[in-house]
Design a protein around this motif. Structure first.
Motif, short mmCIF file in Angstrom:
data_model
loop_
_atom_site.label_atom_id
_atom_site.label_comp_id
_atom_site.label_asym_id
_atom_site.label_seq_id
_atom_site.Cartn_x
_atom_site.Cartn_y
_atom_site.Cartn_z
N SER A 1 -24.71 54.82 26.10
CA SER A 1 -25.26 54.38 25.12
C SER A 1 -25.50 52.76 25.34
CB SER A 1 -24.70 54.33 23.77
OG SER A 1 -24.61 55.94 23.28
N VAL A 2 -26.43 52.01 24.80
CA VAL A 2 -26.59 50.67 25.00
C VAL A 2 -26.88 49.99 23.73
CG1 VAL A 2 -26.99 50.63 27.28
CG2 VAL A 2 -28.97 50.75 25.69
N LEU A 3 -26.46 48.60 23.45
CA LEU A 3 -26.90 47.63 22.60
C LEU A 3 -27.20 46.51 23.21
CD1 LEU A 3 -24.10 47.89 19.90
CD2 LEU A 3 -26.45 48.70 19.49
N PHE A 4 -28.32 45.82 22.85
CA PHE A 4 -28.69 44.46 23.45
C PHE A 4 -29.83 43.88 22.55
CE2 PHE A 4 -31.71 47.64 24.91
CZ PHE A 4 -33.08 46.94 24.88
N ASP A 5 -29.74 42.66 22.96
CA ASP A 5 -30.79 41.69 22.04
C ASP A 5 -30.94 40.31 22.97
OD1 ASP A 5 -32.39 41.09 20.41
OD2 ASP A 5 -31.34 40.94 18.53
N SER A 6 -32.07 39.74 22.80
CA SER A 6 -32.15 38.42 23.55
C SER A 6 -32.16 37.32 22.31
CB SER A 6 -33.41 38.53 24.09
OG SER A 6 -33.51 39.52 25.05
N TYR A 7 -31.92 36.22 22.94
CA TYR A 7 -31.70 34.81 22.18
C TYR A 7 -32.11 33.61 22.86
CZ TYR A 7 -28.55 38.27 19.65
OH TYR A 7 -27.99 39.20 19.11
N GLY A 8 -32.48 32.75 22.12
CA GLY A 8 -32.92 31.58 22.69
C GLY A 8 -31.52 30.63 23.15
N ALA B 1 -14.77 36.28 24.07
CA ALA B 1 -16.26 36.53 24.35
C ALA B 1 -16.65 37.99 23.88
CB ALA B 1 -16.40 36.42 25.89
N LEU B 2 -15.71 38.94 24.20
CA LEU B 2 -15.98 40.51 23.91
C LEU B 2 -16.14 40.35 22.36
CD1 LEU B 2 -13.62 42.29 26.49
CD2 LEU B 2 -16.05 41.84 26.53
N ALA B 3 -15.43 39.91 21.52
CA ALA B 3 -15.37 39.86 20.16
C ALA B 3 -16.46 39.42 19.54
CB ALA B 3 -14.05 39.26 19.63
N LYS B 4 -16.93 38.09 20.23
CA LYS B 4 -18.20 37.46 19.93
C LYS B 4 -19.50 38.46 20.10
CE LYS B 4 -17.51 32.60 20.54
NZ LYS B 4 -18.03 31.54 21.35
N VAL B 5 -19.53 38.94 21.23
CA VAL B 5 -20.67 39.92 21.48
C VAL B 5 -20.52 41.36 20.50
CG1 VAL B 5 -21.65 41.73 23.26
CG2 VAL B 5 -20.83 39.16 23.97
N LEU B 6 -19.35 41.72 20.38
CA LEU B 6 -19.24 43.11 19.28
C LEU B 6 -19.79 42.67 17.93
CD1 LEU B 6 -16.29 44.91 20.76
CD2 LEU B 6 -18.45 45.55 21.25
N LEU C 1 -23.54 42.27 17.94
CA LEU C 1 -24.50 43.26 18.50
C LEU C 1 -24.11 44.60 17.55
CD1 LEU C 1 -24.96 43.27 22.38
CD2 LEU C 1 -26.67 42.48 20.48
N GLU C 2 -22.99 44.56 16.60
CA GLU C 2 -22.47 45.59 16.04
C GLU C 2 -21.96 46.71 16.89
OE1 GLU C 2 -24.93 46.16 12.38
OE2 GLU C 2 -25.49 44.28 12.58
N GLY C 3 -21.07 46.43 17.74
CA GLY C 3 -20.68 47.22 18.66
C GLY C 3 -20.23 48.87 18.19
N ALA C 4 -20.08 48.67 16.81
CA ALA C 4 -19.46 49.84 16.20
C ALA C 4 -20.76 51.04 15.93
CB ALA C 4 -18.78 49.96 14.78
N LYS C 5 -21.77 50.62 16.12
CA LYS C 5 -23.04 51.44 16.03
C LYS C 5 -23.23 52.35 17.45
CE LYS C 5 -26.11 48.50 13.30
NZ LYS C 5 -27.41 47.89 13.22
N ILE C 6 -22.46 51.94 18.42
CA ILE C 6 -22.55 52.97 19.53
C ILE C 6 -21.05 53.23 19.75
CG2 ILE C 6 -24.56 52.43 20.74
CD1 ILE C 6 -22.93 50.66 22.85
N GLY C 7 -19.99 52.91 18.79
CA GLY C 7 -18.61 53.16 19.05
C GLY C 7 -17.82 52.72 19.75
N VAL C 8 -18.20 51.29 20.05
CA VAL C 8 -17.38 50.43 21.04
C VAL C 8 -16.82 49.62 19.97
CG1 VAL C 8 -17.63 48.74 22.67
CG2 VAL C 8 -19.33 50.70 22.90
N SER C 9 -15.40 49.34 20.53
CA SER C 9 -14.56 48.35 19.65
C SER C 9 -13.89 47.40 20.63
CB SER C 9 -13.75 49.00 18.71
OG SER C 9 -12.84 50.02 19.33
N LEU C 10 -12.99 46.45 20.00
CA LEU C 10 -12.05 45.91 20.76
C LEU C 10 -10.59 46.33 20.53
CD1 LEU C 10 -12.05 43.29 23.16
CD2 LEU C 10 -11.71 41.94 21.02
#
Length: 193
Positions: A50-57, A144-149, A152-161
């Motif tokens: 599973s993947v979560l991603f988004d693009s930002y300025g 950095a991992l905490a910021k990304v999670l 992107l709401e990492g829990a949506k694909i079952g990923v946590s820190l």
């Protein structure tokens, strides 16, 4: 944010075999081809990528510092091979310790395919912006991992820190920058957020 859960992924037997053989003089693990194929099929059955991603300025306060190179924008992503994949690899290693090298090659190949999947999904946007992508910056710093999670709401694909690392164990986060091609920059659609 885009989320794609449990997409199809196949482990390429020949490529994994080639990787496992690199530098070896005999067949990987002393396995015959049929046993090697069986191990890889069993590993593949546990894959739930599973993947979560988004693009930002470039001015996105939460993610701009994660970009490997300042550019027109950047894409952050979280990928996972699923909660059962690590357990299956451990089971296979216990069954035959000689399988370790092949299973490591299988996991590396699966991560490369998950990353390539994300990059293929943003390819059209990147080309519309007349940009190229920077090298991939895999994130390992717990902050950095905490910021990304969080972003992107990492829990949506079952990923946590957990203890400063992504869980489940076969998960990664990365960022790529969008770099304008010299003299060909278009409007900044990447700067949507």
């Amino acid at each position: 944010m885009r989320k794609i859960r449990e997409f199809n992924m196949h482990l390429p037997f020949k490529e994994i075999r080639r990787r496992a053989l690199r530098g070896a003089e005999s067949a990987p693990l002393g396995f015959e081809e049929s046993k090697l194929a069986s191990f890889l099929q069993r590993a593949e059955a546990a894959l739930k990528p599973s993947v979560l991603f988004d693009s930002y300025g470039p001015d996105s306060p939460e993610t701009a510092a994660l970009a490997p190179i300042p550019g027109v924008g950047h894409t952050v992503a979280v990928t996972t091979l699923g909660p059962g994949f690590g357990a299956r690899l451990d089971e296979l290693r216990t069954e035959d310790p000689r399988s370790a090298k092949v299973l490591e090659a299988a996991a590396a190949t699966a991560f490369e395919r998950a990353t390539a999947f994300v990059l293929s999904l943003i390819k059209e946007e990147v080309e519309d912006e007349r940009c190229d992508l920077s090298p991939i910056n895999y994130l390992e710093d717990p902050e950095a991992l905490a910021k990304v999670l969080a972003k992107l709401e990492g829990a949506k694909i079952g990923v946590s820190l957990e203890a400063g690392r992504l869980a489940p164990g076969h998960s990664k986060a990365f960022c790529v920058s969008w770099l304008a091609r010299k003299g060909k920059r278009g409007p900044a659609k990447a700067a949507k957020k």
